[in-house]
Enzyme design. Structure first.
Site, PDB file in Angstrom:
ATOM      1  N   SER A   9     -42.915-102.656  -4.834  1.00 12.97           N
ATOM      2  CA  SER A   9     -42.783-102.906  -3.309  1.00 12.97           C
ATOM      3  C   SER A   9     -43.386-104.046  -2.896  1.00 12.97           C
ATOM      4  O   SER A   9     -44.609-104.407  -2.990  1.00 12.97           O
ATOM      5  CB  SER A   9     -43.089-101.546  -2.510  1.00 12.97           C
ATOM      6  OG  SER A   9     -43.410-101.913  -1.197  1.00 12.97           O
ATOM      7  N   HIS A  34     -38.288-103.526  -4.274  1.00 16.68           N
ATOM      8  CA  HIS A  34     -38.161-102.439  -3.156  1.00 16.68           C
ATOM      9  C   HIS A  34     -38.558-103.206  -2.147  1.00 16.68           C
ATOM     10  O   HIS A  34     -39.782-103.965  -1.756  1.00 16.68           O
ATOM     11  CB  HIS A  34     -39.139-101.372  -3.338  1.00 16.68           C
ATOM     12  CG  HIS A  34     -38.965-100.459  -2.382  1.00 16.68           C
ATOM     13  ND1 HIS A  34     -38.160 -99.280  -2.284  1.00 16.68           N
ATOM     14  CD2 HIS A  34     -39.850-100.147  -1.452  1.00 16.68           C
ATOM     15  CE1 HIS A  34     -38.437 -98.442  -1.450  1.00 16.68           C
ATOM     16  NE2 HIS A  34     -39.759 -98.855  -0.734  1.00 16.68           N
ATOM     17  N   ASP A  36     -39.155-103.331   1.955  1.00 18.72           N
ATOM     18  CA  ASP A  36     -39.329-102.413   3.041  1.00 18.72           C
ATOM     19  C   ASP A  36     -39.153-103.115   4.340  1.00 18.72           C
ATOM     20  O   ASP A  36     -39.795-104.007   4.745  1.00 18.72           O
ATOM     21  CB  ASP A  36     -40.851-102.039   2.785  1.00 18.72           C
ATOM     22  CG  ASP A  36     -41.078-101.039   1.953  1.00 18.72           C
ATOM     23  OD1 ASP A  36     -40.297-100.021   1.894  1.00 18.72           O
ATOM     24  OD2 ASP A  36     -42.147-101.326   1.239  1.00 18.72           O
ATOM     25  N   MET A  38     -38.991-102.801   8.253  1.00 14.08           N
ATOM     26  CA  MET A  38     -39.456-102.035   9.259  1.00 14.08           C
ATOM     27  C   MET A  38     -39.291-102.693  10.438  1.00 14.08           C
ATOM     28  O   MET A  38     -39.270-103.772  10.839  1.00 14.08           O
ATOM     29  CB  MET A  38     -41.132-101.884   9.162  1.00 14.08           C
ATOM     30  CG  MET A  38     -41.510-101.286   7.818  1.00 14.08           C
ATOM     31  SD  MET A  38     -43.128-100.933   7.825  1.00 14.08           S
ATOM     32  CE  MET A  38     -43.709-100.542   6.092  1.00 14.08           C
ATOM     33  N   HIS A  68     -35.325-100.456   1.540  1.00 10.70           N
ATOM     34  CA  HIS A  68     -35.538 -99.075   2.386  1.00 10.70           C
ATOM     35  C   HIS A  68     -35.707 -99.439   3.894  1.00 10.70           C
ATOM     36  O   HIS A  68     -36.588 -99.975   4.341  1.00 10.70           O
ATOM     37  CB  HIS A  68     -37.046 -98.742   1.643  1.00 10.70           C
ATOM     38  CG  HIS A  68     -37.738 -97.614   2.553  1.00 10.70           C
ATOM     39  ND1 HIS A  68     -38.916 -97.356   1.935  1.00 10.70           N
ATOM     40  CD2 HIS A  68     -37.204 -96.553   3.263  1.00 10.70           C
ATOM     41  CE1 HIS A  68     -39.149 -96.220   2.747  1.00 10.70           C
ATOM     42  NE2 HIS A  68     -38.128 -95.793   3.335  1.00 10.70           N
ATOM     43  N   MET A  70     -36.515 -98.821   7.098  1.00  9.37           N
ATOM     44  CA  MET A  70     -37.317 -97.870   7.958  1.00  9.37           C
ATOM     45  C   MET A  70     -36.960 -98.249   9.461  1.00  9.37           C
ATOM     46  O   MET A  70     -37.875 -98.818  10.041  1.00  9.37           O
ATOM     47  CB  MET A  70     -38.870 -97.879   7.844  1.00  9.37           C
ATOM     48  CG  MET A  70     -39.286 -97.078   6.604  1.00  9.37           C
ATOM     49  SD  MET A  70     -40.981 -97.517   5.885  1.00  9.37           S
ATOM     50  CE  MET A  70     -40.300 -99.090   4.858  1.00  9.37           C
ATOM     51  N   MET A 140     -40.336 -89.383   0.405  1.00  9.42           N
ATOM     52  CA  MET A 140     -41.831 -90.380   0.720  1.00  9.42           C
ATOM     53  C   MET A 140     -42.756 -89.554   0.244  1.00  9.42           C
ATOM     54  O   MET A 140     -42.723 -88.311   0.524  1.00  9.42           O
ATOM     55  CB  MET A 140     -41.524 -90.685   2.127  1.00  9.42           C
ATOM     56  CG  MET A 140     -40.617 -91.661   2.730  1.00  9.42           C
ATOM     57  SD  MET A 140     -40.682 -93.192   1.797  1.00  9.42           S
ATOM     58  CE  MET A 140     -42.317 -93.846   2.468  1.00  9.42           C
ATOM     59  N   ASP A 174     -41.864 -92.887  -3.349  1.00 11.63           N
ATOM     60  CA  ASP A 174     -42.300 -94.223  -2.642  1.00 11.63           C
ATOM     61  C   ASP A 174     -43.608 -93.710  -1.698  1.00 11.63           C
ATOM     62  O   ASP A 174     -43.524 -92.838  -0.807  1.00 11.63           O
ATOM     63  CB  ASP A 174     -41.160 -94.572  -1.674  1.00 11.63           C
ATOM     64  CG  ASP A 174     -41.823 -95.940  -1.009  1.00 11.63           C
ATOM     65  OD1 ASP A 174     -42.635 -96.553  -1.363  1.00 11.63           O
ATOM     66  OD2 ASP A 174     -40.965 -96.269  -0.129  1.00 11.63           O
ATOM     67  N   GLY A 175     -44.738 -94.326  -2.281  1.00 15.54           N
ATOM     68  CA  GLY A 175     -45.911 -94.160  -1.361  1.00 15.54           C
ATOM     69  C   GLY A 175     -47.184 -93.809  -2.234  1.00 15.54           C
ATOM     70  O   GLY A 175     -47.193 -92.460  -2.633  1.00 15.54           O
ATOM     71  N   THR A 197     -49.100-101.440  -4.147  1.00 15.92           N
ATOM     72  CA  THR A 197     -50.522-101.738  -4.422  1.00 15.92           C
ATOM     73  C   THR A 197     -50.900-101.553  -5.703  1.00 15.92           C
ATOM     74  O   THR A 197     -51.568-102.416  -6.244  1.00 15.92           O
ATOM     75  CB  THR A 197     -51.372-100.740  -3.656  1.00 15.92           C
ATOM     76  OG1 THR A 197     -50.885-100.658  -2.268  1.00 15.92           O
ATOM     77  CG2 THR A 197     -52.814-101.232  -3.701  1.00 15.92           C
TER      78      THR A 197
HETATM   79  C1  DX5 Z   1     -44.361 -97.363   2.938  1.00 21.11           C
HETATM   80  C2  DX5 Z   1     -43.263 -98.178   2.070  1.00 21.11           C
HETATM   81  C3  DX5 Z   1     -43.699 -98.145   0.826  1.00 21.11           C
HETATM   82  C4  DX5 Z   1     -45.074 -98.472   0.395  1.00 21.11           C
HETATM   83  C5  DX5 Z   1     -45.612 -98.394  -0.850  1.00 21.11           C
HETATM   84  O1  DX5 Z   1     -43.893 -97.180   4.358  1.00 21.11           O
HETATM   85  O2  DX5 Z   1     -42.117 -97.313   2.157  1.00 21.11           O
HETATM   86  O3  DX5 Z   1     -42.904 -98.799   0.061  1.00 21.11           O
HETATM   87  O4  DX5 Z   1     -44.959-100.062   0.704  1.00 21.11           O
HETATM   88  O5  DX5 Z   1     -46.769 -99.092  -1.097  1.00 21.11           O
HETATM   89  P1  DX5 Z   1     -47.882 -98.458  -1.810  1.00 21.11           P
HETATM   90  O6  DX5 Z   1     -47.348 -98.481  -3.241  1.00 21.11           O
HETATM   91  O7  DX5 Z   1     -48.870 -99.291  -1.714  1.00 21.11           O
HETATM   92  O8  DX5 Z   1     -48.161 -97.150  -1.247  1.00 21.11           O
HETATM   93 ZN    ZN Z   2     -40.686 -98.246   0.852  1.00 20.16          ZN
END
Ligand code: DX5
Ligand code: ZN
Length: 226
Positions: A9, A34, A36, A38, A68, A70, A140, A174-175, A197
């Site tokens: 990610s 990945h 993200d 938002m 992804h 969101m 998630m 994911d997460g 992370t």
């Molecule tokens: C959260 C995201 C994830 C996130 C994952 O809203 O959809 O993709 O970035 O990051 P880590 O692995 O740090 O939880």
């Molecule tokens: Zn994600």
């Protein structure tokens, strides 16, 4: 069961060097990236949209962008993300009342379609019809909205439920996923692994990618003995 795919990610990467970060991950063994997206409505944060993805796809030839979404109105961004080079468009079940036409629209633009469920959404919202139409299911394991959160173990039951119903489907987690909990995810049946992370924060991202992948491979050997 479908093969292991690791999708780092980029939320945990240095956004100022996004194309270089993506190249670094591919060199380190990542198959997908990945992304993200938002919108500040479906989740409280804003990250990036199609213009940035478009730069990444031009800067990193051949990249598979696992987008992804969101976002509150996932119907709205299909064309922009397709034009930007998105390979997979994963929307949230909580954000739409009409998933089937949306999956069709994603396929019309030659992208794979994913459906995501947040921690409080039961796996039953993914009906057999929706799963048959979709290419990937995303469970998630944190509340969507930011990286670096604690992995919610209770969500893993939904991975097992979905894997039992759909033996051949890509199932992504994911997460908060990393070497500490990958075995739990893998044994439950997820094969597409997102980690932010745990990968970008590591001294050696390639080692973490290899660990995650081999955990999925090993779990699959146990599930399907030859
Ligand atoms: C959260 C995201 C994830 C996130 C994952 O809203 O959809 O993709 O970035 O990051 P880590 O692995 O740090 O939880
Ligand atoms: Zn994600």
């Amino acid at each position: 069961m479908p093969r292991a795919i690791i999708s780092p990610s980029v939320l945990a990467s240095d956004f100022g060097q996004l194309t270089a970060e993506c190249k670094r991950m591919i060199k380190g063994g990542a198959e997908w990236l990945h992304m993200d997206v938002m919108d500040g409505h479906f989740v409280p944060n804003i990250t990036m949209g199609a213009p940035i993805l478009s730069c990444v796809s031009k800067g990193v030839p051949g990249i598979f962008m696992d987008c992804h979404m969101m976002v509150a109105q996932p119907e709205k961004w299909v064309n922009d993300i397709a034009d930007a080079g998105g390979a997979l468009y994963c929307f949230h079940m909580e954000a739409t009342s009409d998933p089937l036409p949306l999956i069709d629209a994603i396929h019309e633009r030659k992208m794979k379609a994913g459906v995501a469920i947040s921690p409080d959404t039961p796996s039953s919202v993914i009906t057999d019809e929706i799963a048959a139409a979709a290419d990937m299911l995303l469970v998630m394991t944190v509340y969507p909205g930011r990286g670096g959160q604690k992995f919610l173990e209770r969500c893993i039951l939904k991975v097992s439920e979905l894997r039992a119903r759909f033996p051949d489907k890509d199932i992504e987690v994911d997460g908060g996923v990393g070497p500490k909990n990958i075995d739990l995810c893998a044994h439950a049946g997820s094969n597409v692994i997102v980690a932010g992370t745990a990968i970008f924060g590591a001294q050696s991202p390639e080692e973490v990618i290899a660990t995650l992948k081999s955990s999925v491979d090993n779990a699959q050997k146990k599930i399907e003995p030859k």
